[in-house]
Design an enzyme around this catalytic site. Sequence first.
Site, PDB file in Angstrom:
ATOM      1  N   ASP A  22      -1.060  35.617 -13.353  1.00  0.00           N
ATOM      2  CA  ASP A  22      -1.501  34.247 -13.059  1.00  0.00           C
ATOM      3  C   ASP A  22      -1.195  33.851 -11.610  1.00  0.00           C
ATOM      4  O   ASP A  22      -0.219  34.313 -11.031  1.00  0.00           O
ATOM      5  CB  ASP A  22      -0.811  33.281 -14.030  1.00  0.00           C
ATOM      6  CG  ASP A  22      -1.507  31.927 -14.086  1.00  0.00           C
ATOM      7  OD1 ASP A  22      -2.686  31.827 -13.680  1.00  0.00           O
ATOM      8  OD2 ASP A  22      -0.856  30.959 -14.530  1.00  0.00           O
ATOM      9  N   GLY A  25      -5.731  31.822  -7.979  1.00  0.00           N
ATOM     10  CA  GLY A  25      -6.407  30.676  -7.364  1.00  0.00           C
ATOM     11  C   GLY A  25      -5.500  29.964  -6.373  1.00  0.00           C
ATOM     12  O   GLY A  25      -5.900  29.644  -5.253  1.00  0.00           O
ATOM     13  N   ASN A  70     -11.149  31.145 -20.531  1.00  0.00           N
ATOM     14  CA  ASN A  70     -11.564  31.200 -19.123  1.00  0.00           C
ATOM     15  C   ASN A  70     -13.076  30.996 -18.941  1.00  0.00           C
ATOM     16  O   ASN A  70     -13.558  30.803 -17.812  1.00  0.00           O
ATOM     17  CB  ASN A  70     -11.124  32.510 -18.452  1.00  0.00           C
ATOM     18  CG  ASN A  70      -9.625  32.576 -18.164  1.00  0.00           C
ATOM     19  OD1 ASN A  70      -9.021  33.651 -18.180  1.00  0.00           O
ATOM     20  ND2 ASN A  70      -8.998  31.425 -17.891  1.00  0.00           N
ATOM     21  N   LEU A 197       2.273  30.531 -22.901  1.00  0.00           N
ATOM     22  CA  LEU A 197       1.640  31.806 -23.270  1.00  0.00           C
ATOM     23  C   LEU A 197       0.133  31.784 -23.076  1.00  0.00           C
ATOM     24  O   LEU A 197      -0.500  32.839 -23.009  1.00  0.00           O
ATOM     25  CB  LEU A 197       1.960  32.161 -24.729  1.00  0.00           C
ATOM     26  CG  LEU A 197       3.398  32.590 -25.010  1.00  0.00           C
ATOM     27  CD1 LEU A 197       3.595  32.858 -26.499  1.00  0.00           C
ATOM     28  CD2 LEU A 197       3.765  33.845 -24.216  1.00  0.00           C
ATOM     29  N   SER A 198      -0.463  30.601 -23.009  1.00  0.00           N
ATOM     30  CA  SER A 198      -1.922  30.495 -22.824  1.00  0.00           C
ATOM     31  C   SER A 198      -2.693  31.434 -23.762  1.00  0.00           C
ATOM     32  O   SER A 198      -3.628  32.120 -23.341  1.00  0.00           O
ATOM     33  CB  SER A 198      -2.295  30.762 -21.362  1.00  0.00           C
ATOM     34  OG  SER A 198      -1.659  29.829 -20.509  1.00  0.00           O
ATOM     35  N   GLU A 209      10.760  39.682 -25.234  1.00  0.00           N
ATOM     36  CA  GLU A 209      11.554  38.945 -24.242  1.00  0.00           C
ATOM     37  C   GLU A 209      10.611  38.385 -23.183  1.00  0.00           C
ATOM     38  O   GLU A 209       9.763  39.111 -22.644  1.00  0.00           O
ATOM     39  CB  GLU A 209      12.580  39.879 -23.574  1.00  0.00           C
ATOM     40  CG  GLU A 209      13.638  40.408 -24.531  1.00  0.00           C
ATOM     41  CD  GLU A 209      14.535  39.303 -25.091  1.00  0.00           C
ATOM     42  OE1 GLU A 209      14.793  38.322 -24.363  1.00  0.00           O
ATOM     43  OE2 GLU A 209      14.957  39.430 -26.256  1.00  0.00           O
TER      44      GLU A 209
HETATM   45  C1  IPE Z   1      -4.103  32.853 -18.509  1.00  0.00           C
HETATM   46  O1  IPE Z   1      -4.074  32.136 -17.347  1.00  0.00           O
HETATM   47  C2  IPE Z   1      -5.268  33.808 -18.520  1.00  0.00           C
HETATM   48  C3  IPE Z   1      -5.181  34.963 -17.639  1.00  0.00           C
HETATM   49  C4  IPE Z   1      -4.195  35.248 -16.826  1.00  0.00           C
HETATM   50  C5  IPE Z   1      -6.281  35.895 -17.722  1.00  0.00           C
HETATM   51  P1  IPE Z   1      -4.796  30.719 -17.168  1.00  0.00           P
HETATM   52  O2  IPE Z   1      -4.661  30.374 -15.733  1.00  0.00           O
HETATM   53  O3  IPE Z   1      -6.173  30.781 -17.724  1.00  0.00           O
HETATM   54  O4  IPE Z   1      -3.928  29.782 -18.088  1.00  0.00           O
HETATM   55  P2  IPE Z   1      -3.749  28.197 -18.075  1.00  0.00           P
HETATM   56  O5  IPE Z   1      -5.116  27.589 -18.108  1.00  0.00           O
HETATM   57  O6  IPE Z   1      -3.017  27.839 -16.822  1.00  0.00           O
HETATM   58  O7  IPE Z   1      -2.926  27.913 -19.288  1.00  0.00           O
HETATM   59  C1  IPE Z   2      -5.149  34.273 -12.893  1.00  0.00           C
HETATM   60  O1  IPE Z   2      -5.193  33.436 -11.803  1.00  0.00           O
HETATM   61  C2  IPE Z   2      -6.419  35.054 -13.085  1.00  0.00           C
HETATM   62  C3  IPE Z   2      -7.219  34.644 -14.243  1.00  0.00           C
HETATM   63  C4  IPE Z   2      -6.986  33.652 -15.046  1.00  0.00           C
HETATM   64  C5  IPE Z   2      -8.387  35.441 -14.492  1.00  0.00           C
HETATM   65  P1  IPE Z   2      -5.816  31.989 -11.888  1.00  0.00           P
HETATM   66  O2  IPE Z   2      -7.272  32.083 -11.559  1.00  0.00           O
HETATM   67  O3  IPE Z   2      -5.531  31.349 -13.192  1.00  0.00           O
HETATM   68  O4  IPE Z   2      -5.053  31.259 -10.711  1.00  0.00           O
HETATM   69  P2  IPE Z   2      -4.407  29.815 -10.760  1.00  0.00           P
HETATM   70  O5  IPE Z   2      -3.534  29.772 -11.956  1.00  0.00           O
HETATM   71  O6  IPE Z   2      -5.530  28.843 -10.829  1.00  0.00           O
HETATM   72  O7  IPE Z   2      -3.640  29.733  -9.482  1.00  0.00           O
HETATM   73 MG    MG Z   3      -3.989  30.264 -13.875  1.00  0.00          MG
END
Ligand code: IPE
Ligand code: IPE
Ligand code: MG
Length: 247
Positions: A22, A25, A70, A197-198, A209
């Site tokens: 994560d 972005g 997503n 955990l999303s 853990e």
């Molecule tokens: C979880 O991250 C999904 C992946 C890493 C593929 P998200 O960025 O989608 O999760 P939320 O929306 O912050 O919970």
């Molecule tokens: C994780 O990074 C990648 C995926 C969910 C595919 P993010 O795209 O969620 O990045 P943030 O959390 O918005 O920074």
């Molecule tokens: Mg994210």
Amino acid sequence: MAQPVSSSPTATAPRHIAIIMDGNGRWAKQRSRPRTFGHSEGVEALRRTVEAAGELGVRYLTVFGFSTENWRRPVEEVNALFDLLRLYVAHDLDRLVKEGVRVHVIGSRERLQPDIARIIQDAEEKTRHNDAQHLIIAFNYGGQDEIARAARRVAEDVAAGKLTPQDVSIERFASYLDTADVPAPDLLIRTSGELRLSNFMLWQAAYTELVFVDVLWPDFDKAALQSAIDTYQRRERRYGGAEAEQP
Ligand code: IPE
Ligand code: IPE
Ligand code: MG
């Protein structure tokens, strides 16, 4: 799915590490670049991590690449994430085959474009006989969706007379999950500082853990992986049992 009962600190390396990759972005935003740039750099972090996991003796590595939620992102970003899966497999599959890595893809195959479904099948097929290291890619994956799909298949087998309701034990149910041939993760790492955990590995993480790190995924490297493993090794896994008695 029965867990071994052990109450000593986990001196050994985790057999299975699962990672919620994560922060791509935010990493891109910090650099005034589009989110998709963060995802591309995230693939580099993935390559580093697969290699580091092999070097550190981690036999199973699961990475969360795209969740069932997503799809809520802008279509350009969704398309970019699918393109990165295409690119990753196109560039890395031959090397993974040679290095003895078995690729598994977990998640729903529904809604996937036909070429993506083919790429996934091809990656699994070509690495089927490998066993040195296992890379499990969670793509279009959601823990709730996985459990619901498993329940549907159990119900179908009961309706077809292949199974009775009394047969549905924890172990039997787990054999219907996408992870049927993979042990439960010992350590789950989430990067980027988010503490949730999303919808990742809801069933499998029962006694995993959890380690949350502030690093954004594109900055993750072998040292960060080693540090999470060190944290894991200081934990005491009890599985509901009593604390270890001091001698
Ligand atoms: C979880 O991250 C999904 C992946 C890493 C593929 P998200 O960025 O989608 O999760 P939320 O929306 O912050 O919970
Ligand atoms: C994780 O990074 C990648 C995926 C969910 C595919 P993010 O795209 O969620 O990045 P943030 O959390 O918005 O920074
Ligand atoms: Mg994210």
